[in-house]
Design a protein around this motif. Sequence first.
Motif, PDB file in Angstrom:
ATOM      1  N   SER A  83       0.827  -1.206   0.000  1.00 41.40           N
ATOM      2  CA  SER A  83       0.000   0.000   0.000  1.00 41.40           C
ATOM      3  C   SER A  83       0.863   1.258   0.000  1.00 41.40           C
ATOM      4  O   SER A  83       0.528   2.255  -0.641  1.00 41.40           O
ATOM      5  N   LYS A  96      -7.898  -4.509   0.990  1.00 38.39           N
ATOM      6  CA  LYS A  96      -8.078  -3.059   1.118  1.00 38.39           C
ATOM      7  C   LYS A  96      -9.551  -2.672   1.218  1.00 38.39           C
ATOM      8  O   LYS A  96      -9.874  -1.523   1.498  1.00 38.39           O
ATOM      9  N   SER A  97     -10.440  -3.645   1.003  1.00 42.35           N
ATOM     10  CA  SER A  97     -11.869  -3.396   1.194  1.00 42.35           C
ATOM     11  C   SER A  97     -12.299  -3.531   2.650  1.00 42.35           C
ATOM     12  O   SER A  97     -13.431  -3.187   2.993  1.00 42.35           O
ATOM     13  N   ARG A  98     -11.410  -4.009   3.503  1.00 43.69           N
ATOM     14  CA  ARG A  98     -11.755  -4.189   4.907  1.00 43.69           C
ATOM     15  C   ARG A  98     -11.861  -2.831   5.612  1.00 43.69           C
ATOM     16  O   ARG A  98     -11.098  -1.897   5.291  1.00 43.69           O
ATOM     17  N   PRO A  99     -12.761  -2.689   6.574  1.00 43.21           N
ATOM     18  CA  PRO A  99     -12.866  -1.429   7.320  1.00 43.21           C
ATOM     19  C   PRO A  99     -11.542  -0.982   7.937  1.00 43.21           C
ATOM     20  O   PRO A  99     -11.280   0.219   8.035  1.00 43.21           O
ATOM     21  N   PHE A 157      -8.768  -0.859   6.717  1.00 43.53           N
ATOM     22  CA  PHE A 157      -7.910  -0.185   5.745  1.00 43.53           C
ATOM     23  C   PHE A 157      -8.322   1.264   5.477  1.00 43.53           C
ATOM     24  O   PHE A 157      -7.606   1.999   4.792  1.00 43.53           O
ATOM     25  N   ARG A 158      -9.468   1.682   6.007  1.00 38.41           N
ATOM     26  CA  ARG A 158     -10.028   2.980   5.619  1.00 38.41           C
ATOM     27  C   ARG A 158      -9.099   4.153   5.908  1.00 38.41           C
ATOM     28  O   ARG A 158      -8.932   5.048   5.080  1.00 38.41           O
ATOM     29  N   SER A 159      -8.504   4.176   7.098  1.00 37.65           N
ATOM     30  CA  SER A 159      -7.660   5.325   7.436  1.00 37.65           C
ATOM     31  C   SER A 159      -6.410   5.368   6.575  1.00 37.65           C
ATOM     32  O   SER A 159      -5.899   6.443   6.241  1.00 37.65           O
ATOM     33  N   LEU A 217      -6.226   4.317   3.434  1.00 33.90           N
ATOM     34  CA  LEU A 217      -6.625   4.808   2.114  1.00 33.90           C
ATOM     35  C   LEU A 217      -6.944   6.297   2.126  1.00 33.90           C
ATOM     36  O   LEU A 217      -6.997   6.931   1.073  1.00 33.90           O
ATOM     37  N   ALA A 218      -7.138   6.853   3.308  1.00 36.86           N
ATOM     38  CA  ALA A 218      -7.423   8.292   3.424  1.00 36.86           C
ATOM     39  C   ALA A 218      -6.159   9.126   3.605  1.00 36.86           C
ATOM     40  O   ALA A 218      -6.222  10.356   3.607  1.00 36.86           O
ATOM     41  N   SER A 232      -7.348   4.794  -3.596  1.00 39.54           N
ATOM     42  CA  SER A 232      -8.423   4.545  -2.643  1.00 39.54           C
ATOM     43  C   SER A 232      -9.661   3.940  -3.297  1.00 39.54           C
ATOM     44  O   SER A 232     -10.702   3.787  -2.649  1.00 39.54           O
ATOM     45  N   LEU A 262     -11.703   0.981  -4.302  1.00 40.98           N
ATOM     46  CA  LEU A 262     -11.760  -0.421  -3.880  1.00 40.98           C
ATOM     47  C   LEU A 262     -11.857  -1.383  -5.065  1.00 40.98           C
ATOM     48  O   LEU A 262     -11.544  -2.565  -4.929  1.00 40.98           O
TER      49      LEU A 262
END
Length: 221
Positions: A170, A194-197, A199-201, A203-204, A217, A219
């Motif tokens: 990543s 990367k679709s897992r919750p 991973f959100r921060s 990807l931000a 970012s 998915l």
Amino acid sequence: MNRLFHVPLSPFCRKVRLVLAEKRIEVELVEERYWEQDPDFLRRNPAAKVPVLKMDGKMMAESSAICEYLEEMYPDPSLMPKDIDGRYEVRRLVSWFDDKFHHEVTSKLLYERVNKKVMGKGYPDSTNVKSGAKAIKYHLDYMAWLLDHRRWLAGDTMTLADFAAASHLSSLDYIRDVDWNRSEVVKDWYAKIKSRPAFRSILADQIPGFPQPPHYSDLDF
């Protein structure tokens, strides 16, 4: 409040962030310019490295040690297999990415393209960049071989090994250094993770001077 002293594109910090998020442990992220050798930070970790996790009145360093501490303290959801052979395989692969992959790829690409600029240490060494670009192909092929035989890198369930690999990839993906078209099975694996919750921060993340690529970012790539 728990605090994680980190650098956004550090794969070692990202690995700890993923474990914390997967286990739903709230943490305040504090960016640390560790290369400036701030005395307060050196008191937290004399090795002058990130990540450093402040939790339960303790200061903890070294990403793998932190992750295993979190696994033992917060065993649900589990990121380590129950059988000894499975745990060995996870530890082997974590070491593969944090040692071999890091030395051959991450340090040659991410550190040359980003860290040198951020730290004011000059321009990328083209020899290192070429070496890293060549080596990542070998590692992606190895991942493809593993995933041809397993659902996840270390076996049938997602583990810390997947987070270690995804942390490095990543970070490199942020600077467009991963050829996702090289292996469909590796691309599918990364899309799942990367679709897992958790991973959100990651990807931000936005790094000044280094804009996200359009797909970073997304998915669905």
